[in-house]
Design an enzyme around this catalytic site. Structure first.
Site: not given
Length: 356
Positions: A332, A265, A170, A92-95, A143, A173, A305-306
């Site tokens: 986020r 998404d 999720h 993951s990037t954002r999480t 996650r 998000q 959400c990317l």
């Protein structure tokens, strides 16, 4: 001063107090209600478990932290001396970035654990892992591939567990999505959100919470890619309870008609790579374009959400002023911070209650 004058003054004061109390009741009822909400010690696996007031409280705390830290440049070590275990079975990037930087910004210590560091249910059972981590940290974000893993962790842990993503939900998000829409539109109640894409975990989280905030939900998925039946049934119940509209269709244009927000998404989630060719064929006609938006309301916006792929939404929409994807990504951070603070402390927001 004459007795008559005193009587008039007392009458005026009494009227002013009555008027003031009336105004306060009209303005502050919601704030008083949300002010009594306390989520300390709770876990967050799905927004299905949270009431309307509890979701609003989370968004209020998130908006408060964003205002005080980002705009007022205040240092708020609300989580000083605390630590979080971040278990990531999926990349993951954002999480990761939002949780790790957010927890540190609040004075806490984040510990990132990949599948190379911790093997849930492989070399150590989820039961034992939950009990061990409960003695080593204050909160766990996981996650994972299977939602059942989170349920096992919650059952055995004595600290709060946060769902950082599972195959079913999720929630973190969707909190970011709601804060983004609240900031853009000024309120949430009465908005129509249209989901055009796969019936996946992000959609499930919308379905478990939108009605609680007065949001109408219109869903377009290809045949065979509908949301889980149990999720549909609960969403129908919530829609009826809160007086909102819930529409399920296979026609993207029908879903987009009259909408404030268009959302999509990825069509191919992690673990579905072998299905990619078939999925791209089945989702033909589901790309969000300006043509899709032509039947939406004049103020329509776009969320994703990317990470995003071209087949899901074209560049014209994705990089247009209507796209809120980058504020959404930033939020986020503020919403996971609001969630962690709410589950670990008795913090009360300092800014006026957001309008919902």
């Amino acid at each position: 001063m004459s007795t008559k004058m005193l009587s008039v003054n007392n009458t005026v004061l009494k009227c002013l107090r009555t008027f003031q109390n009336s105004c306060l009741r009209g303005f502050g009822t919601g704030a008083a209600s949300l002010g009594s909400v306390n989520l300390k010690g709770r876990s967050c696996l799905t927004l299905k478990d949270f009431s309307s007031d509890e979701i609003k409280r989370l968004l209020w705390v998130s908006g408060d932290l964003k205002h005080r830290i980002k705009h007022e440049k205040q240092y708020l070590p609300l989580l000083q001396g605390k630590s979080i275990a971040m278990i990531f079975e999926k990349r993951s990037t954002r999480t990761r970035m939002s949780t790790e930087t957010g927890f540190a910004l609040l004075g806490g210590h984040p510990c990132f654990l990949t599948s190379q560091d911790i093997h849930l249910g492989v070399n150590e059972s989820s039961t034992d892992t939950a009990r061990v981590l409960s003695g080593l940290c204050d909160i766990v974000l996981a996650r994972v591939y299977s939602h059942s893993t989170l349920e096992e962790l919650v059952k055995e842990a004595s600290v709060p567990i946060i769902n950082g993503l599972s195959d079913l939900y999720h929630p973190i998000q969707i909190l970011a999505d709601y804060l983004t829409l609240q900031e853009h539109y000024g309120s949430l109640s009465g908005l129509t959100v249209s989901w055009i894409g796969d019936g996946n975990n992000v959609l499930h989280s919308f379905m478990m919470s939108a009605a609680k905030l007065g949001i109408h939900l219109k869903i377009a998925t290809p045949k065979g890619y509908e949301p889980e039946k149990s999720v549909i049934q609960e969403a129908q119940r919530l829609s009826k309870e809160h007086g909102t509209q819930l529409v399920l269709t296979t026609d993207p244009m029908e879903a987009a008609h009259g909408s404030n927000v268009l959302v999509t998404d990825t069509w191919v989630s992690m673990g579905q790579e072998e299905e990619k060719k078939k999925r791209l064929k089945d989702f033909k006609g589901y790309q969000i374009t300006m043509q899709t938006g032509s039947v939406a309301k004049p103020d329509w916006t776009f969320l994703h959400c990317l990470p995003r792929k071209m087949e899901e939404v074209d560049d014209e929409v994705f990089y247009s002023p209507r796209s809120l994807v980058f504020p959404e990504a930033e939020n986020r951070k503020w919403t996971i911070m609001g969630l962690m603070v709410s589950l670990l402390t008795d913090y009360s927001p300092q800014i006026p209650m957001l309008k919902f």
